[in-house]
Design an enzyme around this catalytic site. Structure first.
Site, PDB file in Angstrom:
ATOM      1  N   ASP A  40       0.876  -1.183  -0.007  1.00  0.00           N
ATOM      2  CA  ASP A  40       0.034  -0.044  -0.007  1.00  0.00           C
ATOM      3  C   ASP A  40       0.910   1.204   0.058  1.00  0.00           C
ATOM      4  OD1 ASP A  40      -1.962   1.702   0.429  1.00  0.00           O
ATOM      5  OD2 ASP A  40      -2.028   1.489   2.685  1.00  0.00           O
TER       6      ASP A  40
ATOM      7  N   HIS B  68      -4.494 -17.701  -3.680  1.00  0.00           N
ATOM      8  CA  HIS B  68      -5.596 -17.038  -2.891  1.00  0.00           C
ATOM      9  C   HIS B  68      -6.930 -17.639  -2.347  1.00  0.00           C
ATOM     10  CE1 HIS B  68      -7.330 -16.973  -6.970  1.00  0.00           C
ATOM     11  NE2 HIS B  68      -8.270 -16.646  -6.320  1.00  0.00           N
ATOM     12  N   ASP B  69      -7.104 -18.969  -2.818  1.00  0.00           N
ATOM     13  CA  ASP B  69      -8.121 -19.671  -2.591  1.00  0.00           C
ATOM     14  C   ASP B  69      -7.690 -20.798  -1.559  1.00  0.00           C
ATOM     15  OD1 ASP B  69      -9.864 -18.316  -4.158  1.00  0.00           O
ATOM     16  OD2 ASP B  69      -9.536 -19.569  -5.855  1.00  0.00           O
TER      17      ASP B  69
ATOM     18  N   ASP C   1     -11.154 -17.571 -14.648  1.00  0.00           N
ATOM     19  CA  ASP C   1     -11.568 -17.863 -13.755  1.00  0.00           C
ATOM     20  C   ASP C   1     -12.847 -18.778 -13.702  1.00  0.00           C
ATOM     21  OD1 ASP C   1     -12.062 -17.274 -10.476  1.00  0.00           O
ATOM     22  OD2 ASP C   1     -13.915 -16.645 -11.267  1.00  0.00           O
TER      23      ASP C   1
ATOM     24  N   ASP D  44      -1.865  -1.417  -3.880  1.00  0.00           N
ATOM     25  CA  ASP D  44      -2.332  -0.604  -4.732  1.00  0.00           C
ATOM     26  C   ASP D  44      -1.109  -0.910  -5.971  1.00  0.00           C
ATOM     27  OD1 ASP D  44      -0.351   1.285  -3.886  1.00  0.00           O
ATOM     28  OD2 ASP D  44      -1.838   2.193  -2.860  1.00  0.00           O
TER      29      ASP D  44
ATOM     30  N   ASP E 289      -6.902 -11.712 -14.764  1.00  0.00           N
ATOM     31  CA  ASP E 289      -7.784 -12.748 -14.383  1.00  0.00           C
ATOM     32  C   ASP E 289      -8.974 -12.031 -15.002  1.00  0.00           C
ATOM     33  OD1 ASP E 289      -8.866 -14.431 -12.555  1.00  0.00           O
ATOM     34  OD2 ASP E 289      -7.744 -13.767 -10.954  1.00  0.00           O
TER      35      ASP E 289
ATOM     36  N   ASP F 139      -4.313   3.760   2.758  1.00  0.00           N
ATOM     37  CA  ASP F 139      -5.594   3.460   2.815  1.00  0.00           C
ATOM     38  C   ASP F 139      -5.622   2.147   3.537  1.00  0.00           C
ATOM     39  OD1 ASP F 139      -5.159   1.885   0.623  1.00  0.00           O
ATOM     40  OD2 ASP F 139      -7.016   2.896  -0.243  1.00  0.00           O
TER      41      ASP F 139
ATOM     42  N   GLU G  33      -8.756 -21.931 -14.865  1.00  0.00           N
ATOM     43  CA  GLU G  33      -8.654 -22.583 -13.525  1.00  0.00           C
ATOM     44  C   GLU G  33      -9.777 -23.811 -13.581  1.00  0.00           C
ATOM     45  OE1 GLU G  33     -11.348 -20.680 -10.862  1.00  0.00           O
ATOM     46  OE2 GLU G  33     -10.350 -21.415  -9.105  1.00  0.00           O
TER      47      GLU G  33
HETATM   48  C1  GLC Z   1     -12.530 -18.799  -8.442  1.00  0.00           C
HETATM   49  C2  GLC Z   1     -11.611 -17.793  -7.771  1.00  0.00           C
HETATM   50  C3  GLC Z   1     -12.145 -17.513  -6.433  1.00  0.00           C
HETATM   51  C4  GLC Z   1     -13.650 -16.765  -6.515  1.00  0.00           C
HETATM   52  C5  GLC Z   1     -14.359 -17.695  -7.534  1.00  0.00           C
HETATM   53  C6  GLC Z   1     -15.798 -16.968  -7.667  1.00  0.00           C
HETATM   54  O1  GLC Z   1     -12.414 -19.805  -7.813  1.00  0.00           O
HETATM   55  O2  GLC Z   1     -10.405 -18.236  -7.688  1.00  0.00           O
HETATM   56  O3  GLC Z   1     -11.427 -16.743  -5.649  1.00  0.00           O
HETATM   57  O4  GLC Z   1     -14.109 -16.835  -5.233  1.00  0.00           O
HETATM   58  O5  GLC Z   1     -13.695 -18.057  -8.670  1.00  0.00           O
HETATM   59  O6  GLC Z   1     -15.357 -16.031  -8.840  1.00  0.00           O
END
Ligand code: GLC
Length: 589
Positions: free
Chosen positions: A60, A359-360, A238, A68, A137, A64, A292
């Site tokens: 950041d 991130h998941d 995604d 960023d 993404d 905030d 994905e």
């Molecule tokens: C994918 C993303 C995840 C998101 C989901 C819905 O699995 O990696 O973070 O919550 O799609 O968009």
């Protein structure tokens, strides 16, 4: 006779040459030949190392509490120093942020939290100047319910955008139950405005786009072109397996959450859509695409990434990250099996990415390495050695290069993630043991993987001068970039060595993978052969010493990487004795 034949030919020659010339001009591509695209054989996206940035948590600069673009710009030299060659950034588009940006309300607009389009461009140019490609993404299985398309679609049954989404008129009765990944009440939501239900595979605020509608598909391709023209080099699609769904709307059979994709996704039309996308965007712009998900069978996976089919270049599956969902951890035999199985699926054709966190998921260190301070360094180095040694493009999640760990969040009050909250509600209403549920959530929740990047030991880990959107992991005073930057034995410098090793040893990218002593309980050993090299990768996944007998042993001259200062070999019985989490790569004849 001879002469008479020859003469007219000679007279025709200028005409023939002119014809050839005109043809060559006509065949010349309108755009410069896309040097980035290479489906067959070698390709930059196969040779690269990808680094994933969760923009909200990276750096950041305006205080905030949210990361960023300017923060990423500030850290460009750091990124370059890692030796990574691609960055995938999670969504930064306009969004109500119900699912941290995976609910997009304007695919061409930037969430002001991250900066402006100029900042984006400066960040992209800065990456390109350092030889780093950018992967965007693309969240188009669904949009936000605040997207103009949806606002229009729900406004009346005869709105031109009605068919951009899936609607079920209430006069047909209640739609058959469908499981939702985030909403404990199911995937159909009643909307009184038009007395109809709409479909949402994820949260209620993420209505599924109707990919059967060619206009929707065209909108998506236009969005992708918009970003390709800005210079992005690739796309991560995604939740793409759900884009093509069974629209006969079968009732969801109870207990099939694990077969979710089989029930709802990966319909044959998906391949048609991808071919269309390939022809419209991927090929003409010379970009690459990774999805994905890789389907529910090998055949699915193959069909998605088989170069001859011209659909996608890369996919990733969840079988390995699914191995370690509870604090009990995983079994090395299963780990070897899953990776070996997927490698064999792509032995001839196709390409996957190799990852153990994103991130998941909770942090890789807790799930696949060992967070105990005594072992965190060698075990994280081992996992990073592994990721850089497999066939497939390594995906590294921010913070994994320094061994960031899970955060302890034992009570639900601190959770903000839509998935965690949905699961909590579902567990509660089905009468689950909530103490046990919280233990698993604490270990497995994706909040673990979203804490701010730990740059240094100053307040808030150098991430922000304000209040961070999410609590910084208190271990930042020990685990941070600054503490590791100058230490040659650190996790960070081992990571840097590994990206170099991967670049300098093409067998690690293209070589054939073969398991060695499959049954060994502690050691994962395999060879990579190709590109004129034979490499042996030896990884002791145990916190105890362990040994293995081999036909070839590492020596001073053939050793490529070692996360300890020495190697213990016994030439008498041809054994190699490894320290806890010791990781070696050596070449052999
Ligand atoms: C994918 C993303 C995840 C998101 C989901 C819905 O699995 O990696 O973070 O919550 O799609 O968009």
């Amino acid at each position: 006779m001879h002469n008479s034949l020859f003469t007219p030919m000679k007279n025709l020659l200028p005409i023939f040459l002119a014809f050839l010339f005109l043809n060559l001009i006509a065949c010349e591509p309108k755009k410069p030949a896309p040097e980035k695209d290479n489906l067959e054989g070698k390709a930059w996206w196969k040779e690269g190392v990808l680094y994933q940035i969760y923009p909200q948590s990276f750096k950041d600069t305006d205080g905030d509490g949210y990361g960023d673009f300017k923060g990423v710009i500030e850290k460009l030299d750091y990124l370059e120093s890692l030796g990574i060659t691609m960055v995938w950034m999670n969504p930064f588009f306009e969004s109500p942020m119900v699912d941290n940006g995976y609910d997009v309300s304007d695919y061409r607009g930037i969430n002001p939290r991250y900066g402006t389009m100029e900042d984006f461009q400066a960040m992209l140019d800065g990456m390109h100047a350092r030889g780093i490609k950018f992967v965007l993404d693309v969240v188009v299985n669904h949009s936000s319910d605040q997207h103009d398309w949806f606002l229009q679609s729900r406004s009346s049954r005869d709105n031109p955008y009605r068919d951009y989404y899936h609607w079920w008129p209430a006069e047909k009765g209640t739609p058959p139950y469908r499981h939702s990944l985030f909403d404990p009440e199911g995937a159909w939501e009643y909307d009184s405005l038009t007395n109809a239900f709409y479909l949402h595979t994820f949260a209620e605020q993420q209505p599924d786009l109707n990919w059967e509608n060619p206009k929707v598909r065209q909108e998506v391709y236009d969005i992708m072109k918009f970003w390709a023209e800005k210079g992005v080099d690739g796309f991560r699609m995604d939740a793409f397996q759900f884009a093509s769904k069974d629209t006969t709307w079968p009732e969801f059979p109870e207990g099939h959450e694990k077969d979710f994709i089989k029930w709802y996704g990966m319909r044959p039309q998906l391949h048609e859509y991808l071919k269309e996308m390939y022809a419209e965007v991927i090929e003409p712009y010379g970009v690459f695409a990774v999805a994905e998900g890789a389907g529910s069978t090998f055949q699915d996976a193959h069909d998605l990434v088989d170069a001859d089919r011209k659909e996608l270049q890369m996919a990733y599956h969840f079988e390995t990250v699914d191995l370690s969902r509870t604090p009990e951890g995983y079994d090395l035999a299963d780990f070897k099996n899953v990776f070996s199985k997927w490698d064999s699926a792509f032995a001839e054709k196709g390409w996957i990415s190799i990852f153990l966190s994103n991130h998941d998921n909770a942090r890789m260190v807790n799930r696949f390495a060992n967070p105990d301070p005594k072992f965190i360094t060698p075990s994280t180095q081992l996992i990073n050695t592994f990721l850089m040694s497999m066939r497939g493009t390594p995906f590294t999640y921010y913070g994994d290069e320094i061994g960031m760990t899970n955060i302890d969040m034992p009570t639900i009050e601190e959770y903000v993630d839509v998935e965690a909250l949905g699961k909590y509600q579902a567990a509660k209403s089905s009468g689950q043991d909530m103490e046990e549920f919280m233990q698993i959530l604490n270990y497995n929740s994706r909040e673990n993987g979203r804490t701010p990047m730990q740059w240094d030991a100053t307040l808030q880990a150098g991430f922000t001068t304000g209040t961070p959107w999410m609590r910084v992991n208190p271990n930042y005073t020990e685990i941070n970039v600054s503490a590791q930057d100058q230490d040659p034995t650190s996790i960070l410098n081992h990571f840097r060595k590994m990206t170099k090793v991967r670049k300098e040893n093409p067998a690690l990218v293209y070589g054939k993978y073969e398991l060695v002593q499959k049954e060994h309980p502690d050691i994962y050993a395999f060879t990579r052969k190709g590109e004129g090299q034979n490499l042996m990768v030896i990884l002791n996944f145990s916190k105890n010493s362990s040994s293995i007998k081999l036909d070839q042993l590492p020596t001073e001259s053939n050793l490529i990487i070692n996360n300890y200062s020495d190697v213990n070999v016994n030439d008498q019985d041809m054994s190699l004795n490894l320290k806890p989490y010791q990781a070696l790569i050596f070449s052999f004849d």
